[in-house]
Design an enzyme around this catalytic site. Structure first.
Site, PDB file in Angstrom:
ATOM      1  N   SER A  94       0.795  -1.082  -0.050  1.00  0.00           N
ATOM      2  CA  SER A  94      -0.049  -0.121  -0.054  1.00  0.00           C
ATOM      3  C   SER A  94       0.847   1.420  -0.073  1.00  0.00           C
ATOM      4  CB  SER A  94      -0.959  -0.064   1.182  1.00  0.00           C
ATOM      5  OG  SER A  94      -2.002   1.083   0.943  1.00  0.00           O
ATOM      6  N   ASP A 167     -10.720  -2.892  -5.164  1.00  0.00           N
ATOM      7  CA  ASP A 167     -10.004  -2.282  -3.922  1.00  0.00           C
ATOM      8  C   ASP A 167     -10.890  -1.331  -3.319  1.00  0.00           C
ATOM      9  OD1 ASP A 167      -8.396  -1.151  -1.821  1.00  0.00           O
ATOM     10  OD2 ASP A 167      -6.553  -1.499  -3.082  1.00  0.00           O
ATOM     11  N   HIS A 195      -8.189  -4.925  -0.384  1.00  0.00           N
ATOM     12  CA  HIS A 195      -7.016  -4.274  -0.048  1.00  0.00           C
ATOM     13  C   HIS A 195      -6.225  -5.211   0.880  1.00  0.00           C
ATOM     14  CE1 HIS A 195      -4.379  -0.744  -0.497  1.00  0.00           C
ATOM     15  NE2 HIS A 195      -4.378  -0.647   1.058  1.00  0.00           N
TER      16      HIS A 195
END
Length: 223
Positions: A94, A167, A195
């Site tokens: 991320s 996501d 995610h």
């Protein structure tokens, strides 16, 4: 192989250790993983409370749209890599993946210009990666996100991209970072786990993620 490991926003290094534990086990021995914490406090990421203890601090690497915070991050990571490196590759999730990609892109730009680089990475492993900032512009006090339509494929070393088109937490993550990386040396695994780092959702995600990571490492060792 030595991996520099950068966590996602609203987690920390210990959380990323847990998130990647099944994949790292599947990769087998012979690797060293160095997990680094961000320095900016952040709200807990969705679901992170399920794998942490009460009172644990959650972090991120830099404040949004804050050039001083980004510069501090770059300086801190450069110093850490200088003292604790070298590292063969990065493994990041991320926000951390966007930070890692920023370092890889800057390394390649410096080396192409035959300038000294503080980094010597050979590959990158990205889970649901955020966009990357332009470290060269940052040196001039400008915080700018790398844009593939302007900057092109700025990362040409081997990379693995493990992400989802679904996501709900950070729409567009994964795809944005993938677009910065050269096609011929990029491995990709698109999953349906949201995610996250594949692992807790079942064996299939671990097997497929491990496959693309191994292929990336093999490609990096041949170049």
């Amino acid at each position: 192989m030595r991996f520099l490991c950068l966590h996602g926003m609203g987690t920390n290094g210990k959380v990323f250790e847990v998130q990647t534990s099944r994949i790292r086990l599947s990769l087998g021995g012979g690797h060293e993983y160095v997990f680094v914490d961000g320095s900016v406090s952040a709200p807990a990421a969705p679901g992170v409370d399920l794998i942490t203890s009460s009172g644990e601090e959650f972090l991120r690497f830099a404040k949004d749209d804050d050039v001083d915070s980004a510069m501090q991050l770059y300086n801190d990571l450069s110093s850490f890599i200088e003292s604790e490196g070298p590292f063969d590759g990065v493994m990041a999730f991320s926000e951390g993946a966007g930070v890692a990609a920023s370092l890889l892109a800057y390394q390649e730009r410096l080396m192409a210009a035959q300038k000294s680089s503080p980094f010597r990475f050979k590959f990158g492993i990205f889970f649901c990666g955020a966009g990357a900032f332009d470290a060269e512009s940052l040196q001039q006090g400008i915080l700018r996100e790398l844009d593939p339509s302007v900057d092109g494929r700025v990362i040409t070393m081997p990379t693995a991209h493990i992400w989802t088109r679904h996501d709900q937490v950070h729409p567009g993550f994964g795809q944005k970072l993938r677009a910065l990386c050269a096609d011929g040396v990029a491995e990709e695994y698109l999953h349906d786990f949201g995610h996250s780092v594949p692992g807790a959702q079942g064996e299939e995600g671990v097997v497929e993620a491990t496959r693309v990571i191994r292929r990336t490492i093999e490609r990096a060792t041949r170049t």
